[in-house]
Design an enzyme around this catalytic site. Structure first.
Site, PDB file in Angstrom:
ATOM      1  N   LEU A   1      41.909 181.343 108.077  1.00  0.00           N
ATOM      2  CA  LEU A   1      41.601 182.807 107.706  1.00  0.00           C
ATOM      3  C   LEU A   1      42.531 182.930 106.374  1.00  0.00           C
ATOM      4  O   LEU A   1      42.809 184.061 105.935  1.00  0.00           O
ATOM      5  CB  LEU A   1      42.052 183.874 108.658  1.00  0.00           C
ATOM      6  CG  LEU A   1      41.314 184.072 109.986  1.00  0.00           C
ATOM      7  CD1 LEU A   1      42.060 184.779 110.842  1.00  0.00           C
ATOM      8  CD2 LEU A   1      39.835 184.192 109.978  1.00  0.00           C
TER       9      LEU A   1
ATOM     10  N   MET B   1      38.659 182.687 101.766  1.00  0.00           N
ATOM     11  CA  MET B   1      37.297 182.652 101.875  1.00  0.00           C
ATOM     12  C   MET B   1      36.887 182.825 103.339  1.00  0.00           C
ATOM     13  O   MET B   1      36.231 183.617 103.694  1.00  0.00           O
ATOM     14  CB  MET B   1      36.882 181.070 101.546  1.00  0.00           C
ATOM     15  CG  MET B   1      36.874 180.787 100.036  1.00  0.00           C
ATOM     16  SD  MET B   1      35.491 181.741  99.308  1.00  0.00           S
ATOM     17  CE  MET B   1      34.038 180.717 100.075  1.00  0.00           C
TER      18      MET B   1
ATOM     19  N   ASN C   1      43.655 181.653 113.601  1.00  0.00           N
ATOM     20  CA  ASN C   1      44.444 180.914 112.286  1.00  0.00           C
ATOM     21  C   ASN C   1      45.494 180.240 112.798  1.00  0.00           C
ATOM     22  O   ASN C   1      46.257 180.866 113.555  1.00  0.00           O
ATOM     23  CB  ASN C   1      44.906 182.091 111.021  1.00  0.00           C
ATOM     24  CG  ASN C   1      45.007 181.439 109.869  1.00  0.00           C
ATOM     25  OD1 ASN C   1      44.402 180.660 109.225  1.00  0.00           O
ATOM     26  ND2 ASN C   1      46.384 181.355 109.764  1.00  0.00           N
ATOM     27  N   ARG C   2      45.865 179.188 112.127  1.00  0.00           N
ATOM     28  CA  ARG C   2      46.886 178.472 112.634  1.00  0.00           C
ATOM     29  C   ARG C   2      48.119 179.235 112.727  1.00  0.00           C
ATOM     30  O   ARG C   2      48.788 179.261 113.908  1.00  0.00           O
ATOM     31  CB  ARG C   2      47.299 177.055 111.665  1.00  0.00           C
ATOM     32  CG  ARG C   2      47.675 176.052 112.267  1.00  0.00           C
ATOM     33  CD  ARG C   2      47.652 174.970 111.808  1.00  0.00           C
ATOM     34  NE  ARG C   2      47.835 175.258 110.086  1.00  0.00           N
ATOM     35  CZ  ARG C   2      48.440 174.407 109.185  1.00  0.00           C
ATOM     36  NH1 ARG C   2      48.823 173.158 109.832  1.00  0.00           N
ATOM     37  NH2 ARG C   2      48.428 174.877 107.836  1.00  0.00           N
ATOM     38  N   SER C   3      48.463 179.795 111.613  1.00  0.00           N
ATOM     39  CA  SER C   3      49.721 180.962 111.977  1.00  0.00           C
ATOM     40  C   SER C   3      49.212 182.332 112.165  1.00  0.00           C
ATOM     41  O   SER C   3      48.041 182.829 111.431  1.00  0.00           O
ATOM     42  CB  SER C   3      50.653 180.881 110.678  1.00  0.00           C
ATOM     43  OG  SER C   3      49.657 181.389 109.615  1.00  0.00           O
TER      44      SER C   3
ATOM     45  N   SER D   1      28.627 179.184  98.698  1.00  0.00           N
ATOM     46  CA  SER D   1      29.014 179.615  97.432  1.00  0.00           C
ATOM     47  C   SER D   1      29.012 180.986  96.997  1.00  0.00           C
ATOM     48  O   SER D   1      28.462 181.673  97.487  1.00  0.00           O
ATOM     49  CB  SER D   1      27.889 178.838  96.245  1.00  0.00           C
ATOM     50  OG  SER D   1      28.484 179.068  95.026  1.00  0.00           O
ATOM     51  N   GLY D   2      29.955 181.238  96.086  1.00  0.00           N
ATOM     52  CA  GLY D   2      30.243 182.491  95.564  1.00  0.00           C
ATOM     53  C   GLY D   2      31.665 183.127  95.661  1.00  0.00           C
ATOM     54  O   GLY D   2      32.015 184.397  95.174  1.00  0.00           O
TER      55      GLY D   2
ATOM     56  N   LYS E   1      25.209 171.548  98.312  1.00  0.00           N
ATOM     57  CA  LYS E   1      26.217 172.268  97.850  1.00  0.00           C
ATOM     58  C   LYS E   1      27.018 171.523  96.753  1.00  0.00           C
ATOM     59  O   LYS E   1      27.464 172.025  95.587  1.00  0.00           O
ATOM     60  CB  LYS E   1      27.119 172.755  98.836  1.00  0.00           C
ATOM     61  CG  LYS E   1      28.397 173.469  98.164  1.00  0.00           C
ATOM     62  CD  LYS E   1      28.412 174.713  97.717  1.00  0.00           C
ATOM     63  CE  LYS E   1      29.415 175.690  97.169  1.00  0.00           C
ATOM     64  NZ  LYS E   1      30.616 175.291  96.811  1.00  0.00           N
TER      65      LYS E   1
ATOM     66  N   HIS F   1      25.006 171.588  93.550  1.00  0.00           N
ATOM     67  CA  HIS F   1      25.287 173.166  93.011  1.00  0.00           C
ATOM     68  C   HIS F   1      26.529 173.172  92.295  1.00  0.00           C
ATOM     69  O   HIS F   1      26.655 173.614  91.239  1.00  0.00           O
ATOM     70  CB  HIS F   1      25.243 174.075  94.089  1.00  0.00           C
ATOM     71  CG  HIS F   1      26.052 175.356  93.797  1.00  0.00           C
ATOM     72  ND1 HIS F   1      27.244 175.501  93.502  1.00  0.00           N
ATOM     73  CD2 HIS F   1      25.388 176.584  93.448  1.00  0.00           C
ATOM     74  CE1 HIS F   1      27.724 176.775  93.055  1.00  0.00           C
ATOM     75  NE2 HIS F   1      26.397 177.503  93.109  1.00  0.00           N
ATOM     76  N   ASN F   2      27.632 172.390  92.803  1.00  0.00           N
ATOM     77  CA  ASN F   2      29.097 172.538  91.958  1.00  0.00           C
ATOM     78  C   ASN F   2      28.817 171.587  90.722  1.00  0.00           C
ATOM     79  O   ASN F   2      29.475 171.998  89.796  1.00  0.00           O
ATOM     80  CB  ASN F   2      30.199 172.144  92.885  1.00  0.00           C
ATOM     81  CG  ASN F   2      30.441 173.282  93.672  1.00  0.00           C
ATOM     82  OD1 ASN F   2      29.996 173.918  94.231  1.00  0.00           O
ATOM     83  ND2 ASN F   2      31.514 172.899  94.263  1.00  0.00           N
TER      84      ASN F   2
ATOM     85  N   GLU G   1      27.103 173.438  88.431  1.00  0.00           N
ATOM     86  CA  GLU G   1      28.285 174.325  87.781  1.00  0.00           C
ATOM     87  C   GLU G   1      29.292 174.058  86.975  1.00  0.00           C
ATOM     88  O   GLU G   1      29.193 174.807  85.777  1.00  0.00           O
ATOM     89  CB  GLU G   1      28.973 174.881  89.179  1.00  0.00           C
ATOM     90  CG  GLU G   1      30.048 175.876  88.790  1.00  0.00           C
ATOM     91  CD  GLU G   1      30.818 176.018  90.277  1.00  0.00           C
ATOM     92  OE1 GLU G   1      30.259 176.428  91.351  1.00  0.00           O
ATOM     93  OE2 GLU G   1      32.263 175.745  90.157  1.00  0.00           O
ATOM     94  N   TYR G   2      29.525 172.611  87.086  1.00  0.00           N
ATOM     95  CA  TYR G   2      30.212 172.011  86.071  1.00  0.00           C
ATOM     96  C   TYR G   2      29.544 171.854  84.700  1.00  0.00           C
ATOM     97  O   TYR G   2      30.152 172.074  83.774  1.00  0.00           O
ATOM     98  CB  TYR G   2      30.676 170.635  86.360  1.00  0.00           C
ATOM     99  CG  TYR G   2      31.887 170.482  87.384  1.00  0.00           C
ATOM    100  CD1 TYR G   2      32.097 171.100  88.494  1.00  0.00           C
ATOM    101  CD2 TYR G   2      32.736 169.254  87.236  1.00  0.00           C
ATOM    102  CE1 TYR G   2      33.130 170.884  89.312  1.00  0.00           C
ATOM    103  CE2 TYR G   2      33.577 168.953  88.023  1.00  0.00           C
ATOM    104  CZ  TYR G   2      33.834 169.879  89.103  1.00  0.00           C
ATOM    105  OH  TYR G   2      34.874 169.692  89.889  1.00  0.00           O
TER     106      TYR G   2
ATOM    107  N   ARG H   1      36.185 167.430  81.374  1.00  0.00           N
ATOM    108  CA  ARG H   1      37.188 167.741  82.091  1.00  0.00           C
ATOM    109  C   ARG H   1      38.397 166.678  82.127  1.00  0.00           C
ATOM    110  O   ARG H   1      39.737 166.936  81.915  1.00  0.00           O
ATOM    111  CB  ARG H   1      36.948 168.099  83.384  1.00  0.00           C
ATOM    112  CG  ARG H   1      36.408 169.445  83.644  1.00  0.00           C
ATOM    113  CD  ARG H   1      36.526 169.970  84.669  1.00  0.00           C
ATOM    114  NE  ARG H   1      35.310 170.932  85.086  1.00  0.00           N
ATOM    115  CZ  ARG H   1      35.113 171.770  86.240  1.00  0.00           C
ATOM    116  NH1 ARG H   1      35.965 171.700  87.171  1.00  0.00           N
ATOM    117  NH2 ARG H   1      34.394 172.697  86.317  1.00  0.00           N
TER     118      ARG H   1
HETATM  119  C1  6PG Z   1      31.327 178.087  94.534  1.00  0.00           C
HETATM  120  C2  6PG Z   1      32.216 177.263  93.693  1.00  0.00           C
HETATM  121  C3  6PG Z   1      33.675 176.823  94.814  1.00  0.00           C
HETATM  122  C4  6PG Z   1      34.939 176.541  93.883  1.00  0.00           C
HETATM  123  C5  6PG Z   1      34.621 175.164  93.254  1.00  0.00           C
HETATM  124  C6  6PG Z   1      35.519 174.800  92.209  1.00  0.00           C
HETATM  125  O1  6PG Z   1      30.270 177.719  94.810  1.00  0.00           O
HETATM  126  O2  6PG Z   1      31.859 179.058  95.269  1.00  0.00           O
HETATM  127  O3  6PG Z   1      31.671 176.088  93.404  1.00  0.00           O
HETATM  128  O4  6PG Z   1      33.050 175.752  95.523  1.00  0.00           O
HETATM  129  O5  6PG Z   1      35.247 177.446  93.119  1.00  0.00           O
HETATM  130  O6  6PG Z   1      35.114 174.079  94.290  1.00  0.00           O
HETATM  131  O7  6PG Z   1      35.394 173.661  91.907  1.00  0.00           O
HETATM  132  P1  6PG Z   1      36.622 172.794  90.784  1.00  0.00           P
HETATM  133  O8  6PG Z   1      38.036 173.249  91.346  1.00  0.00           O
HETATM  134  O9  6PG Z   1      36.253 171.169  91.123  1.00  0.00           O
HETATM  135  O10 6PG Z   1      36.253 173.260  89.328  1.00  0.00           O
END
Ligand code: 6PG
Length: 473
Positions: A10, A13, A32-34, A128-129, A182, A185-186, A189-190, A287
């Site tokens: 918990l 996210m 949750n663990r704690s 994601s989000g 996913k 997707h990331n 995102e990069y 990066r």
């Molecule tokens: C999402 C984001 C989420 C997170 C990334 C950040 O879809 O909600 O992508 O998963 O913000 O993992 O990635 P980095 O720390 O590798 O930039």
């Protein structure tokens, strides 16, 4: 009363996902663990719906309706296996364990296979989000069995983002397919962020524009075909002023981009699959370059071009075009990677559906994804997005600007690996003949690696060290 679904883990996210479920009318078991975190959740947000808190994992599992549906929201890594094992030991055949973290798809494949042996369903899902999405509607990318989707799908669609009434949640495919999608997707995102960063950097260096002025540029761009969440928040970040110094926020942040690893995984997987995801790779490496202060300090005295501050306001529109064209390339590459993985792992991915669920909720949400969806609707076997008539026309319309931007960047010494590599990809892919023929010749010369001919079947080798005659290999 028994809960419809449970969330263990918990942190932000997990907590927000649990609240989203509760707000949608589901009774949510929480653990949750704690335990204090669980208590905190119920105390603060108990009024939003029905939460069924448990201090122990056994109680958590016992509080779930059968077949049980438990979502794990813990930090991806070795710890995940321990949580899965503990849950699995408490469950019965037919029950479902959902991993909502950013797990590596190979781990998900392994875990799915192991749990299937025990009669349990394991669903690795991309969510994601960010925090906001988890609470108000994320984009959800679940893998796993068809049966698990039947039991989970309606819930996931309820809590997901909607675009034009269509939920941003779909059964992606078996085993690790959800986490793979996913991951890509990331990676995208990069790439999106790198292209935005290059746009900002080039305009700032070439025109001497201030971050606040550039915020206005991005705000303007967000009204057109670049309309997207990341462009929108770029304007917000560029407009931010540091309270302590009065400087632009972007000037007080250490310029070393970090990563948790999903971009790196995307590139590693692409290398294995033989798919050139140059946009994602350049973004990941940019990066990495930023994160080596000792090398940067040592290189700081290296000479750049004498030229600076070239171009006028027309550069703004050129950069917008270059950004759009490079974005098309990066997405085309990412979708190629999903297509290749689909073949490799037997996932039967529907690429148009991936564009559909990325239209809302997720970090790369953008108007643009509607165009991708339309492209795959028109031709689900499209060999590359670049060949879609709409995108081909957009690239053609952008290319003069795109070339000017790369030229300008090179002239004034501003690195634009995203723009440049995307343009090189475009020019490479559209070429009639590539110098790969020479590479093949060299390989045959030094290693007898053989080659194929343009005019007849078969493989051949030329006896380079002997009579230089060609023979079938
Ligand atoms: C999402 C984001 C989420 C997170 C990334 C950040 O879809 O909600 O992508 O998963 O913000 O993992 O990635 P980095 O720390 O590798 O930039």
């Amino acid at each position: 009363d028994l809960a419809d679904i449970g969330v263990t883990g918990l942190a932000t996210m997990g907590r927000n996902l649990a609240r989203n479920l509760a707000r949608n009318g589901y009774a949510v078991a929480v653990h949750n663990r704690s335990h204090s975190r669980t208590q905190q959740l119920v105390k603060e947000f108990g009024g939003e719906g029905t939460f069924v808190p448990s201090e122990e994992l056994a109680g958590f599992v016992a509080s779930l309706k059968r077949p049980r549906r438990a979502i794990i929201m813990v930090k991806a890594g070795a710890g995940t296996d321990a949580v899965i094992d503990a849950l699995a030991d408490l469950m019965e055949p037919g029950d479902m364990i959902v991993d909502g973290g950013n797990a590596h798809f190979e781990d998900t494949r392994r875990r799915e296979a192991a749990l299937r042996e025990r009669g349990l369903h394991f669903v690795g899902t991309g969510i994601s989000g960010g925090e906001e999405g988890a609470l108000n509607g994320p984009s959800i990318m679940p893998g796993g069995s068809k049966e698990s989707w039947e039991a989970l799908g309606p819930i996931l669609q309820d809590i997901s983002a909607k675009v034009d009434g269509v939920p941003c949640a779909v059964h992606v495919g078996p085993d690790g397919a959800g986490h793979f999608v996913k991951m890509v997707h990331n990676g995208i995102e990069y790439s999106d962020m790198q292209l935005i960063a290059e746009s900002y950097d080039l305009l700032r260096q070439a025109l001497g524009a201030t971050p606040a002025e550039l915020a206005e540029v991005f705000r303007e761009w967000n009204r057109g075909e670049l309309d997207s969440y990341l462009i929108e928040i770029t304007a917000e970040v560029l407009d931010q002023v540091d309270a302590e110094t009065g400087k632009p926020f972007v000037d007080v942040v250490v310029d070393q981009a970090e990563q948790k690893g999903t971009g790196r995984w995307t590139v590693q997987s692409a290398l294995d699959l033989g798919v050139p995801v140059t946009g994602i790779a350049e973004a990941t490496f940019a990066r990495a370059l930023s994160g080596h202060p000792e090398q940067r300090a040592a290189a700081a005295s290296l000479q750049g071009p004498k030229l600076s501050g070239v171009g006028g306001r027309e550069l703004v529109e050129d950069v917008r075009q270059a950004l759009y064209a490079s974005k098309i390339v990066a997405y085309a590459q990412g979708f190629d990677q999903m297509a290749a993985a689909s073949k490799e792992y037997g996932w039967d991915l529907e690429l148009g559906a991936m564009a559909t669920i990325w239209r809302g909720g997720c970090i790369i949400r953008a108007k643009f994804l509607d165009r991708i969806r339309t492209a795959y609707d028109a031709n689900s076997a499209l060999p590359t997005l670049l060949a879609d008539p709409t995108f081909a026309a957009a690239l053609d319309a952008a290319q003069e600007s795109w070339r000017r931007v790369v030229t300008t960047a090179v002239q004034i010494g501003v690195p634009t690996p995203g723009f440049s590599s995307a343009l090189a990809y475009y020019d490479g892919l559209r070429r009639d003949r590539l110098p790969a023929a020479l590479v093949q010749g060299l390989r045959d010369y030094f290693g007898a690696h053989t080659y194929r001919r343009v005019d007849k079947e078969g493989t051949y080798h030329t006896d380079w060290s002997g009579d230089r005659a060609e023979r079938p290999a």
